[in-house]
Scaffold this motif. Structure first.
Motif, PDB file in Angstrom:
ATOM      1  N   LYS A   1       3.891   5.902  -5.729  1.00 10.28           N
ATOM      2  CA  LYS A   1       3.156   5.832  -6.995  1.00 10.28           C
ATOM      3  C   LYS A   1       3.670   4.719  -7.919  1.00 10.28           C
ATOM      4  CE  LYS A   1       0.943   9.365  -5.487  1.00 10.28           C
ATOM      5  NZ  LYS A   1      -0.404   9.171  -4.890  1.00 10.28           N
ATOM      6  N   VAL A   2       4.135   3.632  -7.320  1.00 13.42           N
ATOM      7  CA  VAL A   2       4.525   2.476  -8.119  1.00 13.42           C
ATOM      8  C   VAL A   2       3.251   1.781  -8.609  1.00 13.42           C
ATOM      9  CG1 VAL A   2       5.791   0.286  -8.124  1.00 13.42           C
ATOM     10  CG2 VAL A   2       6.591   2.201  -6.711  1.00 13.42           C
ATOM     11  N   PRO A   3       3.160   1.431  -9.881  1.00 16.46           N
ATOM     12  CA  PRO A   3       1.958   0.730 -10.355  1.00 16.46           C
ATOM     13  C   PRO A   3       1.700  -0.536  -9.545  1.00 16.46           C
ATOM     14  CG  PRO A   3       3.303   1.435 -12.211  1.00 16.46           C
ATOM     15  CD  PRO A   3       4.107   1.724 -10.975  1.00 16.46           C
TER      16      PRO A   3
ATOM     17  N   LEU B   1       3.853  -7.534  -7.631  1.00 13.25           N
ATOM     18  CA  LEU B   1       4.650  -8.606  -8.229  1.00 13.25           C
ATOM     19  C   LEU B   1       6.029  -8.669  -7.594  1.00 13.25           C
ATOM     20  CD1 LEU B   1       4.951 -10.801 -10.393  1.00 13.25           C
ATOM     21  CD2 LEU B   1       5.714  -9.024 -11.984  1.00 13.25           C
ATOM     22  N   ALA B   2       6.647  -7.494  -7.399  1.00 14.70           N
ATOM     23  CA  ALA B   2       7.966  -7.451  -6.767  1.00 14.70           C
ATOM     24  C   ALA B   2       7.909  -7.962  -5.329  1.00 14.70           C
ATOM     25  CB  ALA B   2       8.509  -6.020  -6.795  1.00 14.70           C
ATOM     26  N   MET B   3       6.896  -7.552  -4.573  1.00 13.30           N
ATOM     27  CA  MET B   3       6.756  -8.020  -3.191  1.00 13.30           C
ATOM     28  C   MET B   3       6.520  -9.528  -3.149  1.00 13.30           C
ATOM     29  SD  MET B   3       7.351  -5.930  -0.806  1.00 13.30           S
ATOM     30  CE  MET B   3       6.660  -6.935   0.508  1.00 13.30           C
ATOM     31  N   GLY B   4       5.763 -10.027  -4.112  1.00 13.51           N
ATOM     32  CA  GLY B   4       5.537 -11.465  -4.168  1.00 13.51           C
ATOM     33  C   GLY B   4       6.834 -12.234  -4.379  1.00 13.51           C
TER      34      GLY B   4
ATOM     35  N   GLY C   1       0.802  -1.219   0.000  1.00 12.88           N
ATOM     36  CA  GLY C   1       0.000   0.000   0.000  1.00 12.88           C
ATOM     37  C   GLY C   1       0.831   1.263   0.000  1.00 12.88           C
ATOM     38  N   LEU C   2       1.925   1.270   0.768  1.00 12.25           N
ATOM     39  CA  LEU C   2       2.799   2.447   0.815  1.00 12.25           C
ATOM     40  C   LEU C   2       3.516   2.648  -0.516  1.00 12.25           C
ATOM     41  CD1 LEU C   2       4.362   2.104   4.387  1.00 12.25           C
ATOM     42  CD2 LEU C   2       2.639   3.751   3.629  1.00 12.25           C
ATOM     43  N   GLY C   3       3.966   1.563  -1.113  1.00 16.56           N
ATOM     44  CA  GLY C   3       4.645   1.677  -2.394  1.00 16.56           C
ATOM     45  C   GLY C   3       3.722   2.227  -3.472  1.00 16.56           C
TER      46      GLY C   3
ATOM     47  N   VAL D   1      -3.613   1.711   1.971  1.00 14.35           N
ATOM     48  CA  VAL D   1      -2.783   0.858   2.829  1.00 14.35           C
ATOM     49  C   VAL D   1      -3.657  -0.144   3.586  1.00 14.35           C
ATOM     50  CG1 VAL D   1      -1.269   0.852   4.845  1.00 14.35           C
ATOM     51  CG2 VAL D   1      -0.956   2.568   3.063  1.00 14.35           C
ATOM     52  N   MET D   2      -4.788   0.309   4.121  1.00 15.62           N
ATOM     53  CA  MET D   2      -5.679  -0.588   4.857  1.00 15.62           C
ATOM     54  C   MET D   2      -6.216  -1.690   3.951  1.00 15.62           C
ATOM     55  SD  MET D   2      -7.849   2.109   7.206  1.00 15.62           S
ATOM     56  CE  MET D   2      -9.004   0.833   7.716  1.00 15.62           C
ATOM     57  N   THR D   3      -6.537  -1.356   2.717  1.00 11.72           N
ATOM     58  CA  THR D   3      -7.106  -2.342   1.801  1.00 11.72           C
ATOM     59  C   THR D   3      -6.079  -3.419   1.464  1.00 11.72           C
ATOM     60  OG1 THR D   3      -8.533  -0.647   0.840  1.00 11.72           O
ATOM     61  CG2 THR D   3      -8.248  -2.667  -0.414  1.00 11.72           C
ATOM     62  N   TYR D   4      -4.866  -3.010   1.143  1.00 11.47           N
ATOM     63  CA  TYR D   4      -3.835  -4.001   0.816  1.00 11.47           C
ATOM     64  C   TYR D   4      -3.428  -4.816   2.048  1.00 11.47           C
ATOM     65  CZ  TYR D   4      -3.104  -2.561  -4.005  1.00 11.47           C
ATOM     66  OH  TYR D   4      -3.267  -2.333  -5.351  1.00 11.47           O
ATOM     67  N   ALA D   5      -3.437  -4.186   3.217  1.00 17.23           N
ATOM     68  CA  ALA D   5      -3.134  -4.925   4.444  1.00 17.23           C
ATOM     69  C   ALA D   5      -4.205  -5.969   4.724  1.00 17.23           C
ATOM     70  CB  ALA D   5      -3.013  -3.959   5.615  1.00 17.23           C
ATOM     71  N   LEU D   6      -5.480  -5.595   4.546  1.00 18.89           N
ATOM     72  CA  LEU D   6      -6.571  -6.544   4.764  1.00 18.89           C
ATOM     73  C   LEU D   6      -6.507  -7.686   3.757  1.00 18.89           C
ATOM     74  CD1 LEU D   6      -9.133  -7.343   6.237  1.00 18.89           C
ATOM     75  CD2 LEU D   6     -10.420  -5.778   4.763  1.00 18.89           C
TER      76      LEU D   6
END
Length: 348
Positions: free
Chosen positions: A140-142, A148-151, A133-135, A234-239
């Motif tokens: 503003k990283v797509p 994909l990078a985090m994965g 979420g922060l990225g 951030v909350m959405t991606y964390a959830l």
């Protein structure tokens, strides 16, 4: 005086976005999306009848029970993916987070692990979502690139930490959750039903859900209306990451162990279930009931493909084709073309 003026301006600006989100959910979604959901559930019935025709032994209570159990994994992870898609994003790190949750559950929680260790596992998964979420929100990283990078990073950490062979044992609580029964009904089915009700309320009946619709419909208007778009992202991606971690936990209880590839089968289906259910891939439109219907349909189709003896490769091909078809049918140009084709047939 100045602060009061700004506050009143924010209030006036916030109202249109909330009204748009509410009107959107009460008008266009009631007509188009409801018909889409009904159509998907009808396809589920037709798919079950087709399975019965292919295999006369199919369609019994035991097989329906198996479908519901297998569907439970996809429902959980697709709910998280659906929330991300609702704000116009996409989470490709889901398979790695499922694997992370499963491995940490087997290693950290263990057979007799308690609530604190379980929460610690979900906390680690949430950190992955927060970074996503922060990225996306700050740098503003797509979403495609960031997740994909985090994965890849998370999977590499799992590979390095386990040496390619995850150890540990399944917690007894999760084994009971996947194999236990209450009044003859599998516990996981009851868990999925309760979770589905909560998911429906969160997405459709809470302020958080309304803000996600507003953010996905028009991020600029949502920001001018006073919504904290970064916090929502951030909350959405964390959830989403937490739900992926829960899926990993359930899989550990189901298979009595963790593997490095346990999350791979859920990337395409998690997107397909959301899109089939009527959600717009560009954000701002969708419902959990549609996602639930899409997950059920994909599970039934997967069962049919397995009964026909197709390989995993063909399953992936079919999932990709379903996603493409669903996106094409949602496109206004495709719908206009279908309407013009129908009118031309009437004239002839």
């Amino acid at each position: 005086m100045t602060s009061a003026r700004i506050e009143s301006t924010d209030t006036r600006q916030a109202a249109p976005v909330n009204d748009v989100a509410t009107d959107h959910r009460k008008s266009s979604r009631v007509s188009r999306e409801t018909l889409n959901i009904v159509g998907v559930f009808m396809l589920c019935v037709l798919a079950l009848l087709a399975a019965k025709w292919i295999n006369p032994n199919a369609g019994g209570y035991q097989q329906l029970e198996t479908i519901l159990i297998l569907c439970s994994f996809l429902v959980v992870v697709a709910f998280g993916q659906g929330l991300v898609v609702l704000i116009g994003g996409l989470d490709l790190s889901i398979p790695s987070v499922i694997t992370l949750g499963g491995i940490l559950t087997a290693v950290w929680v263990g057979a007799d692990g308690g609530v604190l260790k379980t929460c610690a596992v979900l906390g680690v998964c949430a950190v992955v979502g927060v970074v996503n979420g922060l990225g996306i929100g700050v740098f503003k990283v797509p979403a495609f690139i960031m997740t994909l990078a985090m994965g890849i990073i998370v999977y590499s950490l799992c590979l390095g930490a386990t040496g390619g062979s995850p150890n540990g044992v399944s917690p007894k609580a999760f084994i009971w959750l996947m194999s236990g029964r209450v009044a003859g009904i599998p516990v996981i089915v009851l868990f999925t039903v309760v979770g589905a009700v909560i998911a429906f309320i969160v997405q459709s009946r809470t302020r958080f859900g309304t803000r996600l619709y507003a953010l996905g419909s028009n991020p600029t208007a949502a920001r001018f209306a006073g919504l904290h778009t970064l916090r929502l992202t951030v909350m959405t991606y964390a959830l989403c990451a937490v739900l992926a971690g829960i899926t990993g936990m359930l899989l550990v209880g189901y298979s009595n162990g963790a593997t490095l590839r346990m999350g791979d089968p859920y990337l395409l289906p998690s997107v397909a279930a959301v899109v089939i259910g009527g959600s717009s891939i560009s954000g701002g439109r969708g419902s959990f009931i549609g996602t639930l219907a899409g997950a059920l349909l994909l599970t039934i189709l997967d069962m049919i493909i397995s009964s026909l003896g197709f390989s995993q490769g063909w399953r992936t091909v079919i999932s990709g084709a379903i996603i493409l078809l669903a996106i094409l049918l949602q496109h206004e140009g495709a719908m206009d073309w279908l309407r013009s084709l129908r009118h031309s047939k009437r004239k002839t």
